[in-house]
Design a protein around this motif. Structure first.
Motif, PDB file in Angstrom:
ATOM      1  N   GLU A  76       0.860  -1.184   0.000  1.00 52.42           N
ATOM      2  CA  GLU A  76       0.000   0.000   0.000  1.00 52.42           C
ATOM      3  C   GLU A  76       0.897   1.235   0.000  1.00 52.42           C
ATOM      4  O   GLU A  76       2.024   1.181   0.495  1.00 52.42           O
ATOM      5  N   ARG A  94      -3.264   8.404 -10.979  1.00 54.34           N
ATOM      6  CA  ARG A  94      -3.391   6.993 -11.363  1.00 54.34           C
ATOM      7  C   ARG A  94      -2.116   6.271 -10.944  1.00 54.34           C
ATOM      8  O   ARG A  94      -1.011   6.723 -11.243  1.00 54.34           O
ATOM      9  N   ALA A 107      -4.457  -4.290 -14.169  1.00 50.83           N
ATOM     10  CA  ALA A 107      -5.527  -4.401 -13.173  1.00 50.83           C
ATOM     11  C   ALA A 107      -6.651  -3.434 -13.504  1.00 50.83           C
ATOM     12  O   ALA A 107      -6.412  -2.332 -14.005  1.00 50.83           O
ATOM     13  N   GLN A 108      -7.850  -3.850 -13.221  1.00 50.92           N
ATOM     14  CA  GLN A 108      -9.028  -2.994 -13.423  1.00 50.92           C
ATOM     15  C   GLN A 108      -8.992  -1.779 -12.508  1.00 50.92           C
ATOM     16  O   GLN A 108      -9.594  -0.755 -12.804  1.00 50.92           O
ATOM     17  N   GLN A 109      -8.297  -1.921 -11.382  1.00 52.08           N
ATOM     18  CA  GLN A 109      -8.284  -0.820 -10.415  1.00 52.08           C
ATOM     19  C   GLN A 109      -7.341   0.310 -10.825  1.00 52.08           C
ATOM     20  O   GLN A 109      -7.339   1.374 -10.195  1.00 52.08           O
ATOM     21  N   THR A 110      -6.533   0.083 -11.879  1.00 49.64           N
ATOM     22  CA  THR A 110      -5.626   1.134 -12.343  1.00 49.64           C
ATOM     23  C   THR A 110      -6.402   2.118 -13.213  1.00 49.64           C
ATOM     24  O   THR A 110      -6.447   1.992 -14.428  1.00 49.64           O
ATOM     25  N   VAL A 111      -7.033   3.074 -12.565  1.00 53.04           N
ATOM     26  CA  VAL A 111      -7.822   4.102 -13.261  1.00 53.04           C
ATOM     27  C   VAL A 111      -7.528   5.465 -12.630  1.00 53.04           C
ATOM     28  O   VAL A 111      -6.928   5.540 -11.557  1.00 53.04           O
ATOM     29  N   TRP A 112      -7.961   6.518 -13.289  1.00 50.93           N
ATOM     30  CA  TRP A 112      -7.792   7.859 -12.733  1.00 50.93           C
ATOM     31  C   TRP A 112      -8.786   8.061 -11.602  1.00 50.93           C
ATOM     32  O   TRP A 112      -9.984   7.844 -11.785  1.00 50.93           O
ATOM     33  N   LEU A 113      -8.273   8.452 -10.445  1.00 48.02           N
ATOM     34  CA  LEU A 113      -9.139   8.737  -9.298  1.00 48.02           C
ATOM     35  C   LEU A 113      -8.909  10.177  -8.850  1.00 48.02           C
ATOM     36  O   LEU A 113      -7.807  10.716  -8.997  1.00 48.02           O
ATOM     37  N   ARG A 114      -9.952  10.772  -8.323  1.00 46.25           N
ATOM     38  CA  ARG A 114      -9.923  12.204  -8.031  1.00 46.25           C
ATOM     39  C   ARG A 114      -9.577  12.514  -6.570  1.00 46.25           C
ATOM     40  O   ARG A 114      -9.992  11.792  -5.660  1.00 46.25           O
ATOM     41  N   ALA A 127      -3.326   4.184  -1.859  1.00 47.29           N
ATOM     42  CA  ALA A 127      -3.634   3.235  -2.931  1.00 47.29           C
ATOM     43  C   ALA A 127      -3.148   1.859  -2.515  1.00 47.29           C
ATOM     44  O   ALA A 127      -2.140   1.736  -1.806  1.00 47.29           O
ATOM     45  N   THR A 128      -3.884   0.852  -2.936  1.00 48.11           N
ATOM     46  CA  THR A 128      -3.541  -0.535  -2.596  1.00 48.11           C
ATOM     47  C   THR A 128      -3.213  -1.297  -3.870  1.00 48.11           C
ATOM     48  O   THR A 128      -3.942  -1.183  -4.866  1.00 48.11           O
ATOM     49  N   ARG A 142      -2.984  14.430 -13.198  1.00 51.73           N
ATOM     50  CA  ARG A 142      -3.464  15.337 -14.245  1.00 51.73           C
ATOM     51  C   ARG A 142      -4.541  16.245 -13.638  1.00 51.73           C
ATOM     52  O   ARG A 142      -5.087  15.932 -12.570  1.00 51.73           O
ATOM     53  N   LYS A 145     -11.087  17.377 -14.638  1.00 52.07           N
ATOM     54  CA  LYS A 145     -11.999  18.096 -15.528  1.00 52.07           C
ATOM     55  C   LYS A 145     -13.429  17.698 -15.212  1.00 52.07           C
ATOM     56  O   LYS A 145     -13.712  16.540 -14.992  1.00 52.07           O
TER      57      LYS A 145
END
Lengths: 146, 203
Positions: A76, A94, A107-114, A127-128, A142, A145
């Motif tokens: 983590e 990300r 991994a599906q969890q590798t996405v942009w988070l706000r 992040a885990t 980034r 938006k």
């Protein structure tokens, strides 16, 4: 003479309004308008400080990045920082996790988070990793938006 | 005739110029929409997966793996949503984490089950069963029952924000239940809120 009096009044006002502030425990962030005014944050100086912050393009500073393995042996990471701007700053991050060969773990969890970082306040996010295979990471950011 | 030919050519070009772009799903900076789109499911799934892996509830003390099934995830929104859009991502990542094994023998909906598991057993018990080499057929008592079940719901709440704008709140709620004891091992709610014009339809 008039100009001189006006300047004196301005300077005096700043000290009167900003005179009551006392430093407190850094772990507690007290927002402007809640805490006593400082010279940087006063009804008279605030617009100038705000304009400077905007012009100077003040943003976030990363203060600390630490990682550990949880009870399940999964890595983590916690990123801590400070928003120097005088307005709330939203951004996205990300995390890409890497295995011992330096390869990216899909991994599906590798996405942009706000993240929303309040004005002149500390923020953090965690992040885990997707599995025990993760030994390292890369974090991209980034502008948020919409 | 000449005019008709020119018109045909112009129409062909006009059709050819209709712009279609592929979404860059990795770095999509497109506008937000009031309804749920793939980015919302990505966000909700990512937060759920990270919470689940961080909690440590999937790590068995004896080093083995839990068998997990997906129960019922209810769509309580005004949109027609396949809840697999959420559960499939979670199933994929927690399976790949090496801590759980998913079962297709039982599940809350058809897409969570593989009908061949039961079909093959029906064949075994029918007259056609003799046509198969017996040691390639599944024996009785070979299916593994799930230890844990993943279930939950997606809920939508529409509010009037002001005269011109509305607020739509989407709640993603998931939980993991131990099927032997009925105890709830983990639960998490992810809220995605959107504000926009009343003219935008959220379903």
């Amino acid at each position: 003479m008039k100009k001189c009096l006006l300047m004196m009044f301005f300077a005096g006002s700043v000290f009167v309004f900003a005179g009551c502030y006392k430093p407190h425990d850094k772990r507690v962030s007290v927002a402007a308008g809640v805490r006593s005014d400082t010279i940087e944050n006063n009804i008279i100086t605030r617009p100038f400080i705000g304009a400077y912050s905007l012009l100077a393009g003040e943003g976030i500073d990363i203060k600390d990045v630490r990682s550990w393995r949880n009870t399940a042996g999964i890595m983590e990471v916690q990123v801590s920082g400070h928003n120097r701007a005088v307005y709330t700053k939203q951004f996205e991050y990300r995390v890409e996790w890497l295995n011992d060969k330096g390869m990216r773990i899909e991994a599906q969890q590798t996405v942009w988070l706000r993240v929303s970082a309040k004005a002149m306040s500390d923020f953090s996010f965690t992040a885990t990793a997707p599995s025990r295979d993760a030994v390292d990471f890369k974090i991209n950011t980034r502008k948020a938006k919409g | 005739m000449k005019k008709l030919t020119l018109l045909f050519i112009a129409m062909t070009f006009a059709v050819g110029c209709e712009k279609v772009t592929k979404i860059d799903t990795t770095n999509d900076a497109g506008k937000q929409v009031m309804a749920l789109d793939y980015r919302d499911f990505d966000q909700a799934a990512s937060e759920m997966i990270q919470s689940l892996l961080s909690s440590g509830v999937l790590a068995r003390q004896d080093g083995g793996k839990y068998v997990l099934t997906t129960g019922v995830i209810t769509n309580d929104t005004m949109q027609r949503i396949d809840t697999d859009l959420l559960s499939a991502k979670i199933e994929e990542d927690i399976s790949n984490s090496g801590q759980v094994v998913m079962t297709s023998a039982v599940g809350g909906k058809d897409s969570n089950r593989d009908s061949m598991v039961n079909d093959l057993r029906d064949v075994r018990d029918s007259a056609k069963g003799d046509e198969f080499k017996q040691d390639t057929m599944p024996s009785k008592g070979t299916l593994i029952a799930p230890d844990l079940s993943l279930s939950g719901k997606i809920y939508q709440n529409n509010l009037r924000y002001d005269k011109k704008n509305q607020q739509v709140e989407y709640y993603f709620q998931l939980k993991i239940t131990d099927l032997k004891s009925g105890l709830r091992f983990w639960q998490k709610e992810v809220l995605i809120g959107k504000r926009g014009s009343n003219k935008t339809v959220a379903w």
